[in-house]
Design an enzyme around this catalytic site. Structure first.
Site, PDB file in Angstrom:
ATOM      1  N   GLY A  56       0.754  -1.278  -0.045  1.00  0.00           N
ATOM      2  CA  GLY A  56       0.140  -0.019  -0.167  1.00  0.00           C
ATOM      3  C   GLY A  56       0.707   1.185   0.026  1.00  0.00           C
ATOM      4  N   THR A  57       0.276   2.384  -0.502  1.00  0.00           N
ATOM      5  CA  THR A  57       1.345   3.608  -0.691  1.00  0.00           C
ATOM      6  C   THR A  57       0.960   4.588   0.249  1.00  0.00           C
ATOM      7  OG1 THR A  57      -0.029   3.924  -2.648  1.00  0.00           O
ATOM      8  CG2 THR A  57       2.048   2.895  -2.770  1.00  0.00           C
ATOM      9  N   THR A  58       0.230   5.454  -0.289  1.00  0.00           N
ATOM     10  CA  THR A  58       0.065   7.041   0.549  1.00  0.00           C
ATOM     11  C   THR A  58      -1.250   7.132   1.267  1.00  0.00           C
ATOM     12  OG1 THR A  58       1.521   7.971  -1.393  1.00  0.00           O
ATOM     13  CG2 THR A  58       0.345   9.340   0.300  1.00  0.00           C
ATOM     14  N   ALA A 236       3.859   5.171  -7.502  1.00  0.00           N
ATOM     15  CA  ALA A 236       3.210   4.174  -6.672  1.00  0.00           C
ATOM     16  C   ALA A 236       1.990   4.726  -6.130  1.00  0.00           C
ATOM     17  CB  ALA A 236       4.242   3.719  -5.522  1.00  0.00           C
TER      18      ALA A 236
END
Length: 284
Positions: A56-58, A236
Site C-alpha cells: 500500500g502506498t500513500t 506508486a
C-alpha cells in the site's frame, strides 16, 4: 451415565484448551499469543531473500476544527507493477478511531483487523473504551511484533487518527499518531502527517493547505488535493481514476458523528472537482 458417554460430552467446557479457561488480561492479543501464536501477525517464518508482495502506498491525515480525518489513495504496487487499483487502506477501528495502512499489504491488513478486535474485546471485558493514548500504545505493541518481518523487507507503517473524548477543548480533540517499523509512536502535533511512498509530496502540499480552523468539507478537499499532488510525482500513488470510478478513501472522526466513512458518491464529487480544477491550474 452410559459407559460410552465421554466426560467432554457431559461437561463441554472440558473440551476447550486450557487457554480458554485460564484467567488473564483483557487483551485479546495476549490471549491469541497463548492460544494460537501461529495466527499472530509477524509470527510466521520469514523466507530468505527479497519477497515480492503488494504494498500500500500513500495515506494522509489532518486535523480540523472539531475532528480529524484520514484519506488514502487506492493503489497497491508490487515492484514496478500495479498490483491492485482499488485497494482499501483505511479502516474504522472503533467509535472514535481509524487506521490507515502503508507498507506490506497482507501483513498490514491482518494487523489492523486484529487491532480492531483487540479494541472491541477490551471494551466488552472492561465495560469502557481504552483512552486514546491506550489505543495508540496497543497498535505500537502489535507493530513491534512484526519487527522480524520488517527487517526482512516486509514492513508495515500504520497511521492512527482518533478523537479524544476526554479532551478539554472538543474543537482541538483530533489526534494523529505515526509509527516507525520498530513500534515507536509519535504524536504529530503539527496537525497533519502522511506515510507511504508519496508522503513527501503529500506533506509538502498539506503544508500550504492546512488550516486548523477549517471545517470538515474544506479539510477533506485539502486531503484529496494532497493525494493528487502525491500521485502527480510518485508513480506508486494512484490519483482519482474517473474512467474506472476509483476515488480516494476518506474517513472523518468527530465528537458528534464518531468515525464515519465518507460515502463514495461524495468522494467522487470531491475528486471530480479537484481534477477539473487542475485542468485550469495544474499546480493547484
Amino acid at each position: 451415565m452410559s459407559p460410552m458417554e465421554s466426560s467432554s460430552t457431559r461437561f463441554p467446557g472440558q473440551a476447550l484448551p486450557a487457554a480458554y479457561l485460564t484467567p488473564g488480561s483483557s487483551s485479546f492479543t495476549d490471549f491469541l499469543r497463548v492460544a494460537a501464536p501461529e495466527l499472530m501477525p509477524g509470527s510466521r517464518p520469514v523466507p530468505d531473500g527479497a519477497v515480492e508482495a503488494p504494498h500500500g502506498t500513500t495515506i494522509v491525515a489532518l486535523t480540523f476544527r472539531g475532528g480529524v480525518l484520514l484519506a488514502g489513495d487506492r493503489r497497491a504496487t508490487m515492484g514496478n507493477l500495479i498490483a491492485q487499483r482499488d485497494m482499501e487502506k483505511l479502516y474504522v477501528t472503533d467509535d472514535y478511531s481509524a487506521v490507515g495502512i502503508a507498507g506490506t499489504a497482507g501483513i498490514a491488513l491482518e494487523m489492523v483487523r486484529l487491532y480492531a478486535i483487540e479494541l472491541e474485546h477490551y471494551e466488552k471485558l472492561e465495560g469502557v473504551s481504552l483512552s486514546l493514548d491506550g489505543k495508540a500504545n496497543k497498535l505500537a505493541t502489535m507493530l513491534r511484533g512484526n519487527l522480524q518481518g520488517a527487517m526482512a523487507g516486509l514492513a508495515v507503517l500504520p497511521l492512527f487518527a482518533g478523537f479524544d473524548v476526554d479532551a478539554d477543548d472538543p474543537d482541538r480533540a483530533g489526534r494523529i499518531v505515526s509509527y516507525d517499523i520498530t513500534g515507536g509512536r509519535y504524536n504529530e502535533l503539527g496537525g497533519y502527517y502522511a506515510v507511504g511512498s508519496g508522503s513527501l509530496f503529500a506533506k509538502s502540499a498539506l503544508k500550504k493547505r492546512f488550516d486548523p480552523d477549517a471545517d470538515v468539507d474544506t479539510a477533506v478537499r485539502a486531503a484529496v488535493e494532497a493525494l493528487y499532488d502525491a500521485a502527480d510525482d510518485d508513480t506508486a500513488t494512484g490519483g482519482p481514476d474517473l474512467s474506472r470510478r476509483i476515488y480516494p478513501s476518506i474517513i472523518t472522526i468527530t465528537g458528534t458523528d464518531g468515525a464515519t466513512r465518507v460515502p463514495e458518491e461524495r468522494a467522487a464529487e470531491i475528486a471530480t472537482e479537484v481534477v477539473n480544477g487542475r485542468m485550469q491550474n495544474p499546480g493547484g
